[in-house]
Structures are given as structure tokens and as C-alpha cells.
Enzyme design. Structure first.
Site, PDB file in Angstrom:
ATOM      1  N   ALA A 264       0.875  -1.170   0.000  1.00 51.40           N
ATOM      2  CA  ALA A 264       0.000   0.000   0.000  1.00 51.40           C
ATOM      3  C   ALA A 264       0.912   1.220   0.000  1.00 51.40           C
ATOM      4  O   ALA A 264       0.867   2.058   0.904  1.00 51.40           O
ATOM      5  CB  ALA A 264      -0.914  -0.016   1.216  1.00 51.40           C
TER       6      ALA A 264
ATOM      7  N   LEU B 258       1.307   5.293  -4.396  1.00 54.98           N
ATOM      8  CA  LEU B 258       1.749   6.175  -5.489  1.00 54.98           C
ATOM      9  C   LEU B 258       2.730   7.256  -5.073  1.00 54.98           C
ATOM     10  O   LEU B 258       2.651   8.387  -5.538  1.00 54.98           O
ATOM     11  CB  LEU B 258       0.532   6.820  -6.161  1.00 54.98           C
TER      12      LEU B 258
ATOM     13  N   ASN C  84      -2.532   3.780 -15.478  1.00 56.15           N
ATOM     14  CA  ASN C  84      -3.012   2.936 -14.393  1.00 56.15           C
ATOM     15  C   ASN C  84      -4.386   3.416 -13.958  1.00 56.15           C
ATOM     16  O   ASN C  84      -4.512   4.447 -13.304  1.00 56.15           O
ATOM     17  CB  ASN C  84      -2.022   3.057 -13.227  1.00 56.15           C
TER      18      ASN C  84
ATOM     19  N   CYS D 226      -5.136   1.338  -9.607  1.00 48.62           N
ATOM     20  CA  CYS D 226      -4.400   1.248  -8.354  1.00 48.62           C
ATOM     21  C   CYS D 226      -5.383   1.161  -7.200  1.00 48.62           C
ATOM     22  O   CYS D 226      -6.222   2.038  -7.017  1.00 48.62           O
ATOM     23  CB  CYS D 226      -3.482   2.452  -8.165  1.00 48.62           C
TER      24      CYS D 226
ATOM     25  N   ILE E 284      -2.486  -8.280 -15.041  1.00 50.10           N
ATOM     26  CA  ILE E 284      -3.401  -7.689 -14.089  1.00 50.10           C
ATOM     27  C   ILE E 284      -2.635  -6.787 -13.117  1.00 50.10           C
ATOM     28  O   ILE E 284      -1.486  -7.077 -12.779  1.00 50.10           O
ATOM     29  CB  ILE E 284      -4.167  -8.760 -13.279  1.00 50.10           C
ATOM     30  N   ASN E 285      -3.273  -5.711 -12.707  1.00 45.26           N
ATOM     31  CA  ASN E 285      -2.807  -4.975 -11.549  1.00 45.26           C
ATOM     32  C   ASN E 285      -3.035  -5.864 -10.320  1.00 45.26           C
ATOM     33  O   ASN E 285      -3.451  -7.013 -10.454  1.00 45.26           O
ATOM     34  CB  ASN E 285      -3.583  -3.655 -11.439  1.00 45.26           C
TER      35      ASN E 285
ATOM     36  N   GLY F 109       2.596 -11.211  -6.602  1.00 50.49           N
ATOM     37  CA  GLY F 109       3.557 -12.285  -6.353  1.00 50.49           C
ATOM     38  C   GLY F 109       3.095 -13.567  -7.016  1.00 50.49           C
ATOM     39  O   GLY F 109       1.980 -13.627  -7.558  1.00 50.49           O
TER      40      GLY F 109
ATOM     41  N   GLY G   4       2.471 -12.174 -11.084  1.00 50.64           N
ATOM     42  CA  GLY G   4       3.102 -13.369 -10.542  1.00 50.64           C
ATOM     43  C   GLY G   4       4.118 -14.042 -11.433  1.00 50.64           C
ATOM     44  O   GLY G   4       4.586 -15.138 -11.120  1.00 50.64           O
TER      45      GLY G   4
END
Lengths: 243, 302, 302, 243
Positions: free
Chosen positions: B69, B72, B127, B130, B191-192, B217, B244
Site C-alpha cells: 500500500a 503512489l 493505471n 491502483c 493484471i494490476n 507475487g 506473478g
């Protein structure tokens, strides 16, 4: 920063939950006391940042407390190899120490003081060290510091060994030219207030990468935002902004 | 053995792209290896103003990944252009991917307009997903109308290839992908991170000061692979796959699912040499699976 | 040390519930340990007719978890009642949780009506989210209107506590949770599996014959924890938490996030003694984190 | 089924990618040849099912081929402990074997034939074994079977050792009372057609749990749906439904 493979030489408990591990590998990137290494462990996604206690040639000594899964696993290893990033963090700058620096370590903040004491003594300084613990059973490395030639003061909160109270109770009567500290944040905050000179304090934060890429461990200082892992973990007393 | 791919008209020597937020502006990594071996990289998410980001702790470990977290953190577009990119130029000599975030369409437009004028920016990755900022990016990326509006607005102010980065935290990611495609996106990246949370049992507080964070991950790889394949089948523009990816094998799998190029994120944080090693491994792994040209396998899953 | 919890008026000796599809009808596990140590268990998903399920391979391994595309293999509700439950009764003597799936509202209603008459069924868990069956469960669970309709329909035919099992593959799971709550659900359970995919690099085909499958295992825990917390804050009915729970610590974390009881799924497949060991570990872990009564910590995250 | 800890005694390559591992532990639940064990490996979510090659007292022998991450990791272990589920699967029933059963193993389908041969020889049967491989460098356990007292025929596809061709090329001229087979599905299918008697065939499938809970490995047979891991892996020739 260097990524290399270290082989475990030994791993022994110093207290009920604090372990000392020695490893052999390429330590050439460890240039200052107060830097840390970041250790990859099987089954853990992130590496574990551990402060450097000492370096002698290619032998690295770390002292760590078992606080979670990762360090518990680390404590079970007695042989084998570990993938370690070395040379992380800025470390302590010994230049401004003056003749009689004071080193203060609390709990697992003690280990980085060892290499720092060694370096400062090597530079011909009169080094005094305060080691703060909760109780006598937690005390470690008292003799090792003495053997380096440092004057050692131990404080325990319950008074079971050394001076009763906190490290701040021990610094009151001492004269010193500069101070270096590492330990839990409340201790650092108290020292920041109680210290009579300028100094350097080392901080902890949950890290992602440990080498400045992820911005996971940023903190605000009077001189801007700093990454604990990169511009830190050591901060100058004058730049610290408490929140 | 042919590793190069073409992303929106620009040739990449190989499909490997360190993902935004895991590679800074490249110069930390350039101390470790020559980052010109990369296809390109996507630099830290850029906003209009300087942002400190969220309070710490910003990181929580999980099985097979981590929550972040960071929120930004960046010096803002003007200082990115005046301070960070000059430093980057000293170590990286290929077209770079700029990553943009915003909290309003105006902000997206302003930041993209400014980055549009920077010559060595090859692509602008927007983006819209987020998950860390309250009232922020999330809303654009989870609604096809909003996602389309952002795309339309930034499309007007740049000719550079626009890559819209999609959120996986939606019922149907292909809807969002089609919406941004129809408003002029040149590619999508996905993917985000997935939204996740962990609690510290001792304090009974969330580990992250922000309560929730983005989960990434190796753990998210199968989720990412499925979404990349779904989107590949839903749109005509190229798909940049991420989520990942941790090895050269994962890169091939992602490309077979439909990715033209592959972003590597969290793995850079665990192994700073990850991208270099993956690029070195690719020819060996291609040989093992009888792949001569990487472009042959894009979307090749039967 | 008090481990018992109350789920919709029925007391569980502890919150541990093996999840549907990972525990059969209990009797395989009863050969290993006395399954009456469990809070209860949720038996295999039951449909109107006998189902073979999907073709094999139905399983693909991933980092921290697995994909499954079993596809609701079960002998159908009549034989579940006439053949499986009598065998279950010989080894399990507590109210059990029946798990129901369907491909139409009619089917849900018919299956629930039949199970409603079985005395030792304590709760009926309605799976509106199984991602494996084409044109099947998925649609109900990803739309608040459909989810509400299923709930309303099955509510009419049973007085037993109704637990609606929610899909995580949605933009806003709290919307679905509120919809089923308002149509009479007594509890919700979440999360079902995330949709995922893997590709076999040798054959260039998806590993699963069904192409995609449901992703579960410790990898999904942070995603599950976040959704449980979100839903706990959105509804008044109890939440049964599940998704990657693998240890007694995870159980506490899930309960702090808002779970009244906790289902354990994939872990049963890796360690058949998992639920027994977790139940045995709970008092130790509660002591460590200074928890006297489990009910004290439900939703207790600060 | 039993879950217990085994300690590794040895782990050695038999060919370039086939390994033999012996372990010590509680083998009491392994009651028939053709059963399998399911091994937990660090870093792998699912266990790895491996057929039992032999059991002698508390010593378990497995032979496995390196095909992926899990088996590659397994091949690196030479000491330490493994968490293993034993006694899985139905195994071969020796009752209907008659006086002169024929055992056919192809590739990594060879290992379960070893314990089966031993049991049948122990029951006084005349045992012939066909071991099928692609080429001579892949051949293993030929002598071990011979030492048990079995008549051994080796086939290789390229003819570099023994009979040139497939196992079905070797069974043509043999007379036998019953057959037992384990190997890749095309081999089993060919044998199903070519065999002159009744028999038992062992199948493979990707498994979730390996003990009947997850329904991950179900197949359809003429006598209903069967779980490869529970009602299988051994099927009667008469019940097999090819798809």
C-alpha cells in the site's frame, strides 16, 4: 549491493530467543557498521533484513531475534547455504564521532553496535557502550564488547543486572562527544530527547525489497522523504521527524 | 532463436518489462546490471503533484506474495521530467514506458500531456486500477464507462501508444478491456494487484496502515493467466501480461495465454537480478519447448 | 478457554468446518480420526441429478494452491439422501451442513426441498458461485439480482438456516451479500474459489480439460480476508470465512476480520489431519494471543 | 492410510532421469503391490504420488522419474525426513493370477512390478516379466527382477537392448494365465487389446489429495465412476472404458 551465496558456519542461541549465526561468503560490499543484509529463506516470499553484527574477512556475523515464521525457520538452520544481499543501507558514519563517542543498543539493536565499536576503537576513540535489556536473562554480548576494549554499561528495566531502568537512565552522568543508537522506536525517541550531543539513530520498518526499489519503507524527515532501506536505516538526529 | 516482439509499433529486443513501482527509474538496478538488456521498463507511477503516499507499514508478507500500500509515492510529473528522467537517461537508452496515475480525468490529461512531450517515452501506461488510494484509481478501472472516459480523454492529448492497465478486481475484465479498446487504447496491460488484507494478531490491527493493499507475487499467477487469456480473446489490441510471473517458463505460459509482452513486478523485489536472469534463461527454455520465435506462441494455447 | 460459537442458532463446539468438496461425506476422514471433534462439516455439493463432473485432468498445481475443475461430481440428491447420509450418520453425530448447487432456480428449489426434510442437516449452504460449470452457478453469484432470486426461492422451501456461499469473482462482493441478506439468507459464506488457468508448456493446452478452474489454497488468504472483512461490515447476518485458511493462526485472523465460523478447504487435501490439528492448536494459539473466548474476537480488527 | 515421517536412507540415479530412493519408516499400511505413497515436499502445495517399488520391514523403496519441479527437488535430497501418506490405492490382487502370471511394466511403470513379482514368486508362481523402454540407456532393474527368480524380457523401441519394439511385441509368443500391467496409457490400451487373458492394469492421473476426498482423479468405468487414487489405480481389464 551484492547478491551472493553464503555458507552457514554456526547458528547458536545467545538467549532463549536471540540467535547468533556466522556465515562465510563475499562480504566486500559491507563497508560500514549499521548496514544490513537481506536473506532469502525457503518458503518465505520476502527476504528477511537482519543487521550486520560483525564482519571479519569473509566471515559475517548476524544476531537476530525469533519474532515470526522467517526468523523461526532461520534459527533451525545449522548448515547449508543462504542467498543473501549484502551492503544494504547507509550505515553509521564514524567521521563526526569525536574522541569519546557513546554507543547505545537496545535489545536486538545491540548487534550493529559491535562492529561500530570495533571500528571506532580501531580509529583510536574512547568508546563507551550502553546495552539496554528488559531483564538479565536477555543480556548478551556484554563480554564481547568489553573484550574489544569498550567500557560497557548494562541497563535492565527490572534491575536484575547492571543499572536499573532504561538506557536514558545510564546516559545522564556520562560525558560524550557524539552518540550512535539502535533499538526500538520508543528508546530512540527518548534518546533523541535526552541526548546532549548530535548523533545517529538507526530505524526499523517492514520492508519489501530492502534496496530502494519498492518505496515500502519510506519515512518523512526534516530533509525530505527517505527510504529506511536506502537513505537509512541510519538517520541524523537533526533530520528526524517523529510522528 | 528470436526473442523480439513488437508492442504498438515499437520493437522490443525481448518481451521482458519490469513493472511500474518495482523498478523505480531504473538507476538502482543499473548499479547491478546493464538494464539495456531489458525489452523496456515501466517507471514509477506518476501523478500531477508530489505524493508521499500512504503511512507505513506499507508492506505485508503473504504466502507466495506480498501486499503493498505504497500509495503512489512519486515526486510529481514535473520533477519526474526534470530530475528523474535525466538520471534514467544516463543508464537506459531505449524507449521507456511511462506509468501514469490520477485522481481525476483532468489530472490524467495533464500528466499525459506533459509526458507526451518527452521524446524517449515510447509508451504511456495508464493505471486506472491502483487499489491503494481512497477515492482514487479504483473507481475508473472497475467501471467500463469511467475506464472508457479516461481513455478517451488521454487519447486526445497524445499520439504515443497508450497502454491501459486494468484492475482484476472486477466481475468481467473483458468488458473493461473492450471499453478502453473502443476509446482508442493501443494496448491493455493486466493484471494490476488484487485487493487483500492481513491482520496483526498481536495488535489486532491490519498490518498495513492503509488497512488493505494490493496483492501480488507468484500466488496470483493462475488468476492473471486466466484474465490475460480472456482479454486476449475479447480484444484485437495487444495484451501486456503480468501478475506473478517469476521465471522464463512463466513468461512462455503468459505469452501462450495471449501476452505480446510480459511485465515482471514483485519478483524484482525478491531477486534484483530477476529480469536479467529471465532474459538469459529464455533461449534455453524456448529450446526446451521447441519455440523458435516468441511471436509464434502469442495466444497459442490450444 | 471457550471455543464454541453459534451459527444461526446452532452451537458449534468450535468454529472449524471442512469445506464442501474437500471432505466428501466424512467417512474417508473418519477412518483417520473421530470427525465429531469438528464444529461441523459441509458435505459435497449436491445437485438434482447424478453428475460425473468435468473430464480429467481436473487438478493443476500452483504456487500456494491448486486449481480444480471437478465440476460438481455427486450422485444426485436422492442418492445422497438414501446412500451417502446413512453412511455419514455412522461416523458423524452432529448437525451437518448440506451444500447445494444448481443450474436453474427450479433445481435449487427441488434439491433444497428434499434436503429440508433430512433431520440431521443443520444448515443448507447454497453455492451460487461454482466457477466450473459452463452456463452454471457462475451467473447467479455474480449478479445481485440473480443471487437474490435464488435466495428468495430456496428461502420459501426451508426453515433451516440458509448459508449463501458467495463468489469472489465480482467487482463488489458486498452488493451480492446485501442482496442475499435482504432476501432472507441467515448467513453468507465466502470466498469460493477464484477463477484461474494454467497451461502445459509441452502440449500448449490448458492443464485442466475444462480450461479454467477454481483457485484455492493459502495463496488466496489475503484476498479472502479482505472480502470477509468487507462483507462483515456490510451485513448483519453472520459470515462464515474461508479461503486459504491453513493454521489456527489463520483461523484467528479470519475471525478478527469478521468470521463467526471458518471453513477449511484445500488444506484437507494436503494434510488429511489438518482440521483435527487446527482444533488441537486453537487453545494454544488463543493463549498466545490472549483470547479467552473465540466469540470475543469476531470482527474485532481495529 | 497412514501419515508418518520417513527418513531418507539413500537416493541414487538409475538412469539419467530415473532415481531410486530408499526410506525408513512405518510401512504397515502398505499391504499390496501396486499401491502408492504421497509425499509432501517443501515449496510444493500438493503432495507427489509415487508408486511403491518395494517394502522390506520398515524400508520403503520408490523409483521415480524427474518430470517437473517436485520430482526434480526430490532428486536432490540425500538425507533428512519426509512427511508421507502410505497405503494409498487398491493395489494388485494376486488371487486370480493362476500359475504363470505375466507382469508388464513400461518405463516408470516398471517399479510396482518389482514388489508384485516378489509376492507372486513367494506364492510359488512362475513369474515372467516384460520391461519396456525406449532405448537401452533407459533400462533399469533388469538384474533385480532376475535375482528374484523371474524370467525377464526387455523390449526397447529402438532395439538397442532386448526385443525390438513394444511390450506387445513380446507378449505374442508367451503363454500365461493372467497379466498385470503398469505404464503409459497407450501401452495399457495396446495391452488391453493384445492380451490373451484377464488382467489388472494400473492407471495414472493428476491427483489432488490422493486419498479419495477431492474427486480430482475420477474416471468412468464399465462398473461406474472410480477414483484412480482410491478404487484405483489398479483396474480390472473387464471394467476399463477407453475414451
Amino acid at each position: 549491493m551484492k547478491k551472493s551465496i553464503f555458507s552457514i558456519i554456526s547458528n547458536e542461541p545467545l538467549t532463549s530467543n536471540v540467535y547468533k549465526m556466522t556465515l562465510r561468503g563475499d562480504c566486500s560490499d559491507i563497508t560500514r557498521a549499521g548496514q544490513f543484509v537481506n536473506i532469502a529463506l525457503d518458503g518465505m516470499y520476502l527476504r528477511r533484513p537482519i543487521s550486520v553484527c560483525d564482519v571479519e574477512g569473509d566471515v559475517l556475523t548476524i544476531i537476530y531475534k525469533v519474532v515470526g515464521k522467517g526468523t523461526r525457520y532461520l534459527s533451525t538452520l545449522t548448515e547449508g547455504e543462504l542467498d543473501i544481499l549484502t551492503g544494504l543501507g547507509n550505515g553509521y558514519d564514524t567521521t563526526p564521532s569525536g574522541d569519546a563517542p557513546l554507543l547505545i543498543g537496545g535489545g536486538v539493536g545491540v548487534p550493529p553496535m559491535y562492529n561500530l565499536a570495533k571500528r571506532l576503537i580501531g580509529e583510536g576513540k574512547r568508546v563507551r557502550v550502553i546495552l539496554g535489556f528488559n531483564t538479565s536473562s536477555e543480556v548478551f554480548y556484554r563480554e564481547q564488547f568489553a573484550r574489544l576494549g569498550a567500557e560497557v554499561y548494562v541497563t535492565t528495566v527490572d534491575g536484575s543486572e547492571g543499572i536499573r531502568g532504561f538506557v536514558t537512565d545510564a546516559i545522564r552522568d556520562l560525558e560524550y562527544t557524539y552518540f550512535y543508537a539502535c533499538g526500538p522506536e520508543p528508546m530512540l525517541k527518548a534518546l533523541h530527547k535526552a541526548s546532549a550531543t548530535s548523533g545517529q539513530l538507526s530505524f526499523e520498518e517492514r520492508m519489501g525489497c530492502g534496496f530502494g526499489a519498492c518505496m515500502g519503507c519510506t519515512c518523512e524527515t526534516l530533509t525530505g522523504y527517505k527510504r529506511i532501506c536506502k537513505e537509512g536505516p541510519v538517520m541524523l538526529k537533526e533530520e528526524i521527524l517523529w510522528n | 532463436m528470436e526473442l523480439s516482439v513488437n508492442l504498438c509499433g515499437i520493437t522490443l529486443d525481448n518481451p521482458i518489462i519490469p513493472a511500474s513501482g518495482t523498478f523505480g527509474y531504473g538507476y538502482e538496478f543499473a548499479e547491478l546490471y546493464d538494464i539495456n538488456v531489458l525489452g523496456t521498463f515501466s517507471f514509477k507511477g506518476t501523478t500531477r503533484e508530489t505524493r508521499y503516499g500512504n503511512p507505513t507499514p506499507r508492506i505485508a508478507e503473504c504466502t507466495g506474495g506480498l501486499l503493498n500500500a505504497v500509495g503512489l509515492q512519486n515526486p510529481g510529473v514535473d520533477r519526474v521530467i526534470s530530475e528523474e528522467l535525466p538520471k534514467m537517461r544516463q543508464v537506459f537508452h531505449k524507449p521507456v514506458m511511462a506509468n501514469v496515475s490520477g485522481f481525476s480525468i483532468d489530472e490524467y490529461v495533464e500528466v499525459v500531456s506533459k509526458l507526451d512531450k518527452v521524446e524517449d517515452i515510447g509508451w504511456i501506461e495508464v493505471n486506472i486500477s491502483c487499489p491503494n488510494v481512497h477515492g482514487g484509481g479504483m473507481s475508473f478501472g472497475t467501471d467500463p464507462v469511467c475506464a472508457g472516459e479516461v481513455t478517451k480523454a488521454v487519447r486526445r492529448v497524445t499520439e504515443k501508444p497508450l497502454v491501459i492497465k486494468l484492475s482484476p478486481n472486477v466481475t468481467d475484465i473483458t468488458q473493461i478491456a473492450r471499453a478502453v479498446e473502443s476509446e482508442g487504447a493501443d494496448a491493455v496491460s493486466l493484471i494490476n494487484t488484487l485487493v487483500g488484507m492481513r491482520i496483526n494478531l498481536n495488535t489486532r490491527k491490519p498490518i498495513l496502515a492503509n488497512r488493505t493493499g494490493g496483492f501480488s507475487g507468484s500466488a496470483v499467477f493462475p488468476v492473471a493467466l486466466n484474465m490475460v487469456n480472456k482479454v486476449y480473446n475479447a480484444v484485437k489490441i495487444p495484451v501486456v501480461g503480468m501478475g506473478g510471473v517469476s521465471s522464463a517458463e512463466d513468461v512462455l505460459e503468459m505469452m501462450m495465454a495471449g501476452a505480446t509482452a510480459v511485465e515482471i513486478g514483485s519478483m524484482n523485489l525478491v531477486n534484483p537480478y530477476a529480469c536479467k536472469e529471465i532474459i538469459e534463461d529464455l533461449p534455453k527454455v524456448m529450446a526446451k519447448y521447441r519455440v523458435d520465435k516468441l511471436t509464434d506462441i502469442i495466444g497459442g494455447v490450444i
